[in-house]
Design an enzyme around this catalytic site. Structure first.
Site, PDB file in Angstrom:
ATOM      1  N   ASP A 205       1.126  -1.375  -0.039  1.00 28.32           N
ATOM      2  CA  ASP A 205       0.245  -0.080   0.079  1.00 28.32           C
ATOM      3  C   ASP A 205       0.628   1.372   0.083  1.00 28.32           C
ATOM      4  O   ASP A 205       1.933   0.992   0.086  1.00 28.32           O
ATOM      5  CB  ASP A 205      -0.796  -0.293   1.115  1.00 28.32           C
ATOM      6  CG  ASP A 205      -0.376   0.145   2.461  1.00 28.32           C
ATOM      7  OD1 ASP A 205       0.741   0.487   2.573  1.00 28.32           O
ATOM      8  OD2 ASP A 205      -1.062   0.022   3.931  1.00 28.32           O
ATOM      9  N   ASP A 207       1.294   4.983   2.702  1.00 28.79           N
ATOM     10  CA  ASP A 207       0.555   5.324   3.471  1.00 28.79           C
ATOM     11  C   ASP A 207       0.943   6.845   3.275  1.00 28.79           C
ATOM     12  O   ASP A 207       2.587   6.866   3.260  1.00 28.79           O
ATOM     13  CB  ASP A 207       1.737   4.777   5.070  1.00 28.79           C
ATOM     14  CG  ASP A 207       1.325   2.931   4.801  1.00 28.79           C
ATOM     15  OD1 ASP A 207       0.755   2.440   5.297  1.00 28.79           O
ATOM     16  OD2 ASP A 207       2.332   2.172   4.563  1.00 28.79           O
ATOM     17  N   ASP A 295      -2.937   4.444   2.679  1.00 27.84           N
ATOM     18  CA  ASP A 295      -3.479   4.497   4.370  1.00 27.84           C
ATOM     19  C   ASP A 295      -3.444   6.574   4.646  1.00 27.84           C
ATOM     20  O   ASP A 295      -2.218   6.246   4.553  1.00 27.84           O
ATOM     21  CB  ASP A 295      -2.930   3.796   5.370  1.00 27.84           C
ATOM     22  CG  ASP A 295      -3.110   2.061   5.496  1.00 27.84           C
ATOM     23  OD1 ASP A 295      -4.241   2.087   4.462  1.00 27.84           O
ATOM     24  OD2 ASP A 295      -2.659   1.762   6.255  1.00 27.84           O
TER      25      ASP A 295
HETATM   26  N1  CTP Z   1       0.476   1.881  11.495  1.00 23.25           N
HETATM   27  C1  CTP Z   1       0.113   1.821  13.044  1.00 23.25           C
HETATM   28  N2  CTP Z   1      -1.315   1.898  13.326  1.00 23.25           N
HETATM   29  C2  CTP Z   1      -1.906   1.360  11.407  1.00 23.25           C
HETATM   30  C3  CTP Z   1      -1.456   0.660  10.741  1.00 23.25           C
HETATM   31  C4  CTP Z   1      -0.131   1.105  10.765  1.00 23.25           C
HETATM   32  O1  CTP Z   1       0.942   2.103  13.493  1.00 23.25           O
HETATM   33  N3  CTP Z   1      -3.108   1.400  11.886  1.00 23.25           N
HETATM   34  C5  CTP Z   1       2.538   1.080  11.528  1.00 23.25           C
HETATM   35  C6  CTP Z   1       2.952   0.693  11.693  1.00 23.25           C
HETATM   36  O2  CTP Z   1       2.801  -0.338  12.596  1.00 23.25           O
HETATM   37  C7  CTP Z   1       4.271  -0.322  10.276  1.00 23.25           C
HETATM   38  C8  CTP Z   1       3.800   1.198   9.935  1.00 23.25           C
HETATM   39  O3  CTP Z   1       2.396   2.117  10.013  1.00 23.25           O
HETATM   40  O4  CTP Z   1       4.909  -0.176  11.451  1.00 23.25           O
HETATM   41  C9  CTP Z   1       3.264   1.201   7.793  1.00 23.25           C
HETATM   42  O5  CTP Z   1       2.141  -0.332   8.259  1.00 23.25           O
HETATM   43  P1  CTP Z   1       1.851  -0.981   6.269  1.00 23.25           P
HETATM   44  O6  CTP Z   1       1.512  -0.218   5.884  1.00 23.25           O
HETATM   45  O7  CTP Z   1       1.037  -1.751   7.594  1.00 23.25           O
HETATM   46  O8  CTP Z   1       4.162  -1.902   6.431  1.00 23.25           O
HETATM   47  P2  CTP Z   1       5.236  -0.989   6.017  1.00 23.25           P
HETATM   48  O9  CTP Z   1       6.094  -0.910   6.359  1.00 23.25           O
HETATM   49  O10 CTP Z   1       4.317   0.198   4.684  1.00 23.25           O
HETATM   50  O11 CTP Z   1       4.410  -2.628   4.495  1.00 23.25           O
HETATM   51  P3  CTP Z   1       4.310  -2.742   3.134  1.00 23.25           P
HETATM   52  O12 CTP Z   1       5.645  -1.944   2.402  1.00 23.25           O
HETATM   53  O13 CTP Z   1       4.047  -4.365   3.170  1.00 23.25           O
HETATM   54  O14 CTP Z   1       3.058  -1.421   2.894  1.00 23.25           O
HETATM   55 MN    MN Z   2       2.816   0.670   3.740  1.00 25.87          MN
HETATM   56 MN    MN Z   3      -0.571   0.727   5.761  1.00 23.70          MN
END
Ligand code: CTP
Ligand code: MN
Ligand code: MN
Ligand code: MN
Length: 359
Positions: A205, A207, A295
């Protein structure tokens, strides 16, 4: 008393936040196997072992060299008997029989398949499995199965959102959000976070942290953004969670993994023409767009640093950062604040969990 020993050179810290880790992984053959084992323990609710394999994987990922014999790991932290036995097998036979057994296990395969759908966690997956369901078509054809809005979108956009998002696609998404934000408020702050901020080439995703320079003005920001994206026809799904953050309640009565800031989990429509070099892969169905998971989190600007720290990840880095603060610095860290532990003794500090929803 023993004479103090000289600190060994090149010691690897037991804390992920104290280890330098590059994005390239020199020990993928082991860490891929560990991830299978960790996930299997997760499906079976054996938290301790799940964490042990994720920790071991994190340590191996930080090494600038490839492990070629188990003896080379003797000074490394977080590697137990079980992990070493798996490594030995892989080094000797090129594969782990335990991992192969899991990969060919019907229950594990099915849970993995079901949890790969956006909005489906281990509990729902288990429920469907117990009802005898083994495939998406069986789930979708089963009478009496209620899919919530998130799961419906998960199935609808399954192909697109299980395909990795590239850096160019992440940049294009950033441009869309940036434009929408600046129409709403000129003094907005938009920052990329998550895996792309760590320099990863691909993500599941994109963020972002979104706030305003003026404290309090962030309150309706996400709602306005969602409205704007919707008007432009770019919003395929949105789950908005209003802020439950209350500064007067800081330090929070409990320190938890999930923060209280306003956030939204979105699926956006991204046009190929906006992506430098085009979309990640040819769609094959004549489509010139793809769905992307996005996100957004929107803290008050005075909480920006903690949010950035908490959302940059990785999960293990965050987990160990909190553990390091607690055990080595007598401080409490979460996505809202950093506290001197000795001054907040009245607060309940629960056992740390990573009970974030799977996305
Ligand atoms: N996070 C958080 N609260 C949430 C969702 C996510 O604190 N409700 C934090 C997670 O702990 C993570 C970061 O946001 O450290 C990013 O989350 P995520 O998108 O799930 O993982 P990524 O490290 O960005 O990996 P990916 O490339 O798979 O998205
Ligand atoms: Mn992510
Ligand atoms: Mn995320
Ligand atoms: Mn709470």
């Amino acid at each position: 008393p023993e004479a103090p020993k000289a600190a060994p050179v090149n010691t690897v810290s037991q804390y992920a936040c104290q280890r330098r880790t590059t994005t390239e992984n020199n020990n993928r053959i082991f860490t891929d196997a560990f991830e299978v084992l960790a996930e299997n323990y997760e499906f079976n609710d054996i938290e301790g072992r799940c964490l042990a394999f994720r920790r071991a994987a994190s340590v191996l990922k930080s090494l600038p060299w490839a492990v070629r014999c188990v003896g080379a790991t003797q000074d490394l932290p977080c590697l137990g008997e079980h992990t070493k036995a798996v490594m030995k097998e892989i080094l000797q036979y090129g594969r782990s029989f335990e991992v192969e057994k899991i990969l060919s296990d019907e229950r594990c395969q099915t849970l993995k398949l079901f949890t790969s759908v956006f909005g489906v966690g281990p509990k729902t997956a288990e429920k469907w499995y117990r009802r005898g369901l083994r495939s998406f078509s069986e789930v979708l054809a089963q009478p009496g199965i209620h899919l919530n809005r998130m799961q419906q979108s998960g199935f609808l956009h399954y192909g697109d959102i299980s395909r990795a998002v590239s850096k160019a696609e992440a940049r294009a998404v950033g441009n869309i959000i940036d434009e929408a934000v600046h129409v709403i408020t000129p003094n907005a702050i938009l920052a990329l976070t998550g895996g792309f901020r760590r320099g990863k080439d691909f993500g599941h995703d994109v963020d972002f942290i979104l706030t305003t320079t003026e404290l309090g003005k962030e309150e309706n920001l996400l709602i306005s953004i969602i409205e704007s994206l919707k008007k432009q026809g770019l919003l395929l799904f949105s789950d908005y969670q209003a802020s439950t953050f209350d500064i007067s309640k800081l330090p929070s009565h409990r320190f938890e993994a999930m923060d209280h800031f306003a956030k939204c989990f979105l699926i956006l429509r991204l046009e190929g023409s906006l992506v430098e070099g085009g979309l990640q892969r040819a769609q094959g169905d004549g489509r010139e767009w793809r769905a992307v998971r996005v996100d957004l989190v929107s803290p008050p600007v005075d909480r920006y640093a903690y949010t950035m720290l908490g959302w940059t990840g990785s999960r293990m880095f965050e987990r160990d950062l909190r553990r390091f603060a607690r055990l080595e610095r007598q401080m409490l860290l979460d996505n809202h604040a950093l506290y001197d532990k000795t001054k907040v003794e009245d607060f309940i500090i629960p056992r740390q969990t990573d009970s974030l929803p799977r996305q």
